[in-house]
Write an enzyme that holds these catalytic residues in place. Structure first.
Site, short mmCIF file in Angstrom:
data_model
loop_
_atom_site.label_atom_id
_atom_site.label_comp_id
_atom_site.label_asym_id
_atom_site.label_seq_id
_atom_site.Cartn_x
_atom_site.Cartn_y
_atom_site.Cartn_z
N LYS A 114 0.84 -1.22 0.00
CA LYS A 114 0.00 0.00 0.00
C LYS A 114 0.86 1.25 0.00
O LYS A 114 0.55 2.23 -0.66
CB LYS A 114 -0.91 0.02 1.24
CG LYS A 114 -2.07 -0.93 1.11
CD LYS A 114 -3.37 -0.26 1.48
CE LYS A 114 -4.53 -1.18 1.13
NZ LYS A 114 -5.82 -0.54 1.21
N LYS A 193 -3.06 -14.28 -8.65
CA LYS A 193 -3.69 -14.95 -7.51
C LYS A 193 -5.19 -14.66 -7.50
O LYS A 193 -5.59 -13.50 -7.66
CB LYS A 193 -3.05 -14.42 -6.21
CG LYS A 193 -3.67 -15.00 -4.95
CD LYS A 193 -3.39 -14.15 -3.71
CE LYS A 193 -4.60 -14.25 -2.81
NZ LYS A 193 -4.58 -13.48 -1.61
N LYS A 196 -10.42 -11.46 -4.11
CA LYS A 196 -11.51 -10.50 -4.17
C LYS A 196 -10.98 -9.12 -4.56
O LYS A 196 -11.64 -8.36 -5.23
CB LYS A 196 -12.22 -10.41 -2.81
CG LYS A 196 -13.16 -11.59 -2.56
CD LYS A 196 -13.58 -11.65 -1.09
CE LYS A 196 -12.64 -12.52 -0.30
NZ LYS A 196 -12.97 -12.67 1.12
P1 ADP Z 1 -8.96 -12.54 -0.74
O1 ADP Z 1 -7.52 -12.44 -1.18
O2 ADP Z 1 -9.84 -12.95 -1.86
O3 ADP Z 1 -9.42 -11.28 -0.03
P2 ADP Z 1 -8.88 -13.64 1.90
O4 ADP Z 1 -7.73 -12.75 2.23
O5 ADP Z 1 -10.19 -13.35 2.52
O6 ADP Z 1 -9.04 -13.70 0.31
O7 ADP Z 1 -8.43 -15.14 2.22
C1 ADP Z 1 -9.08 -16.05 3.08
C2 ADP Z 1 -8.28 -17.35 3.11
O8 ADP Z 1 -8.23 -17.94 1.81
C3 ADP Z 1 -6.83 -17.17 3.54
O9 ADP Z 1 -6.42 -18.28 4.33
C4 ADP Z 1 -6.07 -17.14 2.24
O10 ADP Z 1 -4.74 -17.54 2.38
C5 ADP Z 1 -6.88 -18.12 1.38
N1 ADP Z 1 -6.78 -17.74 -0.04
C6 ADP Z 1 -7.25 -16.60 -0.61
N2 ADP Z 1 -7.00 -16.58 -1.94
C7 ADP Z 1 -6.34 -17.73 -2.23
C8 ADP Z 1 -5.82 -18.31 -3.44
N3 ADP Z 1 -5.92 -17.68 -4.60
N4 ADP Z 1 -5.20 -19.51 -3.36
C9 ADP Z 1 -5.11 -20.15 -2.17
N5 ADP Z 1 -5.58 -19.68 -0.99
C10 ADP Z 1 -6.20 -18.49 -1.01
#
Ligand code: ADP
Ligand code: TRP
Length: 324
Positions: A114, A193, A196
């Site tokens: 950021k 990756k 969201k």
């Molecule tokens: P986002 O990146 O979509 O905001 P979160 O940060 O809410 O997702 O992640 C929630 C859980 O899902 C965490 O344990 C994170 O490591 C896992 N996670 C999120 N995106 C991925 C991905 N593309 N591949 C594997 N694990 C993921």
């Protein structure tokens, strides 16, 4: 009898859960119910660092309760709760922040990214890792099932716990990250990756039609049907392989390399494989999603169970620092 090892993990209510969340965290975490005493929660205090629409926070929280219910969380034998229902964690975060150096927090990837982009950084975002350490330590968690991207946060939690234990005496369990190596990072529609924050996700629960459409949108290279292709660098295959048994993966990998296979075919096979795995869960999800009374009851039960553990550990920490 020795106590079962305890796992704990959280997920932010910032939008619909996607296949990356499912493969990286939800599926492995829920499988641990068979062998561990599991604690999972909706990280709404953390979500507030970026989400300032109360409706989104509320609706996404309900979506997560329904998601855990659909995927088979046993709310009686295990503990599922909303982070903000156990306000004790914010007190522990304050105590921990007094033994956490600025330097440690300045090394956090999320903060550095950021800052590099010159975006506004709130104090909440800066101290995010301290609250996450409090989440984990206040439940005496042994293992934390998370995706690869959370590895640094776990290292910071261990550092903070060790620092506290060093200053005040043995107080906290030092937790281990539990990362599903076979999954690592699931790519999204554009190959980055799945996240969201990139808007490149395939939702875990949507209609069958929407799922098919999303899979068809995964970006591939421009090789024609007849040309040989490389499964290892193909985004579609990197999703497919998580939903297919090894023999089917090998069969399709051979078809890639031989040529004569179009991306439309593997996309169709990928859609079918995902759908076969999740259709039962999806039906359960939609059956409970709008029953807010049932979802509230799940949260109420979880909150009272979680508070019992959190209060006890907080009492221990307060005593150590000299508050009581
Ligand atoms: P986002 O990146 O979509 O905001 P979160 O940060 O809410 O997702 O992640 C929630 C859980 O899902 C965490 O344990 C994170 O490591 C896992 N996670 C999120 N995106 C991925 C991905 N593309 N591949 C594997 N694990 C993921
Ligand atoms: N930071 C995690 C994420 O973005 C969510 C989270 C908050 C968490 N507190 C936690 C994960 C404690 C594991 C343990 O996905």
């Amino acid at each position: 009898m020795t106590r079962r090892k305890r796992t704990l993990s959280g997920i932010k209510p910032t939008g619909q859960p996607h296949l990356g969340n499912y493969l990286g965290m939800l599926k492995p975490a829920l499988a641990l119910q068979a062998t561990h005493d599991t604690h999972y929660f909706i990280a709404d205090y953390h979500a507030l660092t970026t989400e300032h629409d109360p409706r989104v926070l509320r609706e996404s929280s309900y979506e997560l309760v329904a998601t855990f219910a659909a995927l088979g969380m046993d709310f009686d034998a295990h503990t599922f709760f909303r982070q903000s229902d156990v306000a004790e964690v914010t007190e522990l975060a304050w105590i921990l922040s007094c033994v956490t150096s600025m330097g440690l927090l300045e090394r956090a990837h999320a903060f550095k990214d950021k800052r590099a982009r010159n975006e506004e950084i709130t104090h909440g975002l800066f101290s995010y890792p301290v609250l996450m350490a409090a989440d984990i330590l206040i439940y005496d968690a042994d293992e934390v099932p998370v995706g690869q991207d959370q590895k640094q946060h776990l290292e910071m939690t261990r550092d903070i716990a060790q620092r506290f234990n060093h200053i005040f005496g043995e107080t906290f369990v030092i937790p281990e990250a539990r990362i599903e190596e076979a999954v690592a990072t699931v790519p999204g529609l554009d190959g980055r990756k799945m996240s969201k924050s990139y808007g490149n996700q395939i939702p875990l629960f949507c209609t069958e039609q929407q799922l098919r459409k999303a899979v068809m949108r995964v970006v591939t290279d421009s090789r024609g049907v007849e040309e040989p292709k490389d499964p290892d660098t193909c985004n579609v295959f990197q999703i497919f392989r998580h939903f297919a048994p090894p023999a089917r993966q090998a069969e399709w990998a051979a078809r890639y390399r031989a040529g004569g296979m179009g991306y439309g075919e593997i996309k169709q096979a990928t859609f079918e494989a995902i759908n076969a795995e999740i259709q039962g869960y999806r039906a359960r999800y939609f059956a409970i999603r709008d029953d807010t009374a049932a979802l509230d009851a799940i949260l109420a039960k979880g909150a009272s169970k979680a508070r019992v553990v959190a209060r006890e550990v907080l009492r221990r920490a307060r005593h150590r620092v000299g508050f009581a």
